[in-house]
Design a protein around this motif. Structure first.
Motif: not given
Ligand SMILES: [Zn+2]
Length: 379
Positions: A10-17, A282-292, A294-299, A302-306
């Motif tokens: 609910t704070n960053c965009i890391m998820d169950t991936s 992201p295609k083969k494993f479902g891992y999107d490094k942008r989540r890490v 962007f979450s860094n930038l949110i914390l 430097q970036m809004a969660r939306e």
């Protein structure tokens, strides 16, 4: 395998991936909790931090006074390391040797950026070129091993070359662009296994490689974290953690002062990384490094969660050019596009399917955390 219910922090965009992620009662993930509890209290991007850094800078100058260069600065062509090169020369008054490793995947943009920057700053640039046939062989071995961490060969070469060069040439200080501001969350271990684990790298190469790695830069993490650090006295300094480092501002300065050109995404200075992080992972494993990223930038505000959520709802790769990129990577690896497609469609594996030092690292990290040296969460 148990199927976990999808959940996003609910704070960053890391998820169950991230298979090991945990959430508290408020839905806040362990990456965020670690940041607030362990990193933020000790992170000093302020006057106090700068005073600490200043002492180190003075030591570097004094100890390196009789040398041609008083420190080594590793540069990738990305924002963090480019800005560090600028700081080292202009703000700190150091006399660094700029060190770059060409793994054969550099984008032309990155090469131009590095050359222009070092020339305009009047700095010496040393480029270590990795033998492409060996690089290709190792890279292909990782593809065939079906592991997600395909960036290991490139990362390993970059770190090993830098540390080995420092050890061989008597450098006592290495400055890197590593920083909490854009890298306070580790990539989940499942996504990105330690590039410094030489046992793991060698095992994968032994099983899937075809030619000996006779010149490929190698250094085990224990070599540089223990032998180089305590026997050779080489210290790694991360100056960006002691100054107010805002990525957008740093980029603006580089563009305005040095004609630097920006990349569409972090780490896209390498054509391989762009393909690998933007498409393959992201295609083969479902891992999107942008989540890490962007979450860094949110914390770090430097970036809004939306905005981050909006960005990751669209694929990172450009649908119009992906088949061209796919073919480019296949040809570079000595494969046809359909052979690379077959690998992509093969069964996914993880670092656990190969030999590694994971048990040693886990124990070492627990010890380092207890004595307060390691603050990033590693699990
Ligand atoms: Zn979080």
């Amino acid at each position: 395998m148990s199927i976990k219910k999808y959940q996003i922090c609910t704070n960053c965009i890391m998820d169950t991936s991230d298979p090991r992620i945990t959430f508290d009662d408020n839905g806040v993930c362990d990456h965020c909790r670690n940041y607030y509890k362990n990193i933020l209290p000790s992170w000093l991007p302020n006057e106090r931090g700068f005073q600490i850094l200043k002492k180190t800078i003075n030591k570097i100058k004094a100890e390196g006074a009789r040398r041609d260069h008083d420190c080594l600065v590793g540069i990738s062509g990305g924002v963090d390391s480019s800005y560090l090169a600028y700081l080292a020369k202009e703000e700190f008054g150091l006399r660094p040797l700029i060190f770059h490793v060409d793994t054969g995947w550099n984008s032309q943009l990155a090469v131009n950026n590095i050359e222009m920057l070092t020339e305009k700053l009047g700095l010496d640039l040393h480029t270590e070129v990795v033998d492409w046939e060996e690089m290709r062989d190792l890279q292909l071995a990782f593809f065939k091993a079906q592991v997600p961490h395909l960036d290991t060969p490139q990362d390993h070469a970059i770190f090993a070359a830098l540390y080995n060069f420092a050890a061989q040439h008597g450098f006592k200080y290495i400055l890197t662009g590593a920083n909490y501001s854009t890298e306070c969350i580790y990539n989940p271990l499942e996504w990105h296994y330690h590039a410094g684990d030489l046992i793991h790298l060698r095992d994968i190469h032994k099983r899937f490689g075809q030619r000996p790695l006779s010149t490929f830069p190698m250094a085990d993490i224990l070599t540089y974290k223990v032998y180089y650090r305590y026997m050779k006295g080489i210290r790694v300094v991360k100056p960006l953690d002691y100054v107010r480092y805002i990525k957008e501002n740093a980029m603006r300065l580089l563009i305005d002062r040095f004609g630097w050109q920006k990349y569409p995404q972090k780490h896209y200075e390498s054509r391989f990384t762009k393909f690998y992080e933007g498409y393959w992972l992201p295609k083969k494993f479902g891992y999107d490094k942008r989540r890490v990223q962007f979450s860094n930038l949110i914390l770090t505000n430097q970036m809004a969660r939306e905005d981050a959520l909006d960005r990751v709802s669209h694929p990172a790769y450009d649908g119009r050019t992906i088949s061209e990129d796919f073919e480019y990577i296949a040809i570079k690896l000595g494969l046809s596009a359909s052979e690379l497609r077959d690998i992509m469609n093969g069964p996914n594996k993880s670092y656990r399917d190969y030999r590694s030092r994971w048990a040693v690292f886990a124990l070492g990290t627990i010890i380092l955390r207890i004595i307060g040296i390691e603050r990033k969460a590693i699990r």
